[in-house]
Design a protein around this motif. Structure first.
Motif: not given
Length: 139
Positions: A20-43
Motif C-alpha cells: 500500500x505504501x509502495x502504491x501510494x508512492x508510485x501514484x504520487x511520484x510516477x503516475x502524476x508525472x507520466x500518464x502512460x506509466x502502468x496503472x499500478x506499481x505491481x504492473x
C-alpha cells in the motif's frame, strides 16, 4: 542519478513487502508525472541492475575475504577454539599477487586484530586461498 530515479526504483523494490505504501508512492511520484506509466506499481517492470556499476575487483576482494574467514572458522571448529577468542596467527596460501593483498586484509578480519604481523601469507599455485594445516597446530 537523481533522488527521483532512486525513489522510482525503491518503491518498486518495496512493493512486495509494503504494497500500500509502495502504491501510494508510485501514484504520487510516477503516475502524476507520466500518464502512460502502468496503472499500478505491481504492473511495472522490476528494476534492472546496470552492469556498468558492477565492480569486479570489489567482488573478487569480497570473495577472498569470505573464503579466508570461512576457512578460519572451520579451523577454529576443528581445533575447539571459541569464536570470540582471537587466534594467535593465521597461515594462508595465495596463488597470485592480487589474492595475496586481499588475503592479508581478510586474515586481519579473521584474526579480529589490526596487527598484520600475525598473518603469514605464502605464495603457491593453489587455485584458491586455503588455510594451512599449520593453523590447527597453533592451538
Amino acid at each position: 542519478m537523481t533522488l527521483y530515479d532512486c525513489l522510482q526504483s525503491v518503491h518498486k523494490l518495496m512493493a512486495p513487502f509494503v504494497p500500500f505504501l509502495a502504491e501510494n508512492m508510485y501514484q504520487n511520484l510516477v503516475r502524476s508525472v507520466d500518464a502512460s506509466a502502468p496503472i499500478s506499481v505491481h504492473m511495472a517492470n522490476w528494476p534492472r541492475a546496470d552492469s556498468a556499476w558492477q565492480n569486479k575487483d570489489l567482488l573478487f576482494e569480497i570473495a577472498v575475504v569470505q573464503k579466508v574467514v570461512g576457512l578460519a572458522r572451520v579451523a577454529r571448529e576443528h581445533s575447539g577454539v571459541r569464536t570470540r577468542q582471537p587466534p594467535a596467527r593465521i597461515l594462508v596460501r595465495a596463488p597470485n599477487d592480487s589474492t595475496d593483498i586481499n588475503v592479508r586484509g581478510a586474515a586481519t578480519v579473521a584474526l579480529q586484530s589490526p596487527d598484520k604481523s600475525r598473518t603469514a601469507v605464502r605464495r603457491c599455485g593453489a587455485p584458491t586461498p586455503a588455510v594451512s594445516r599449520d593453523f590447527q597446530q597453533l592451538y
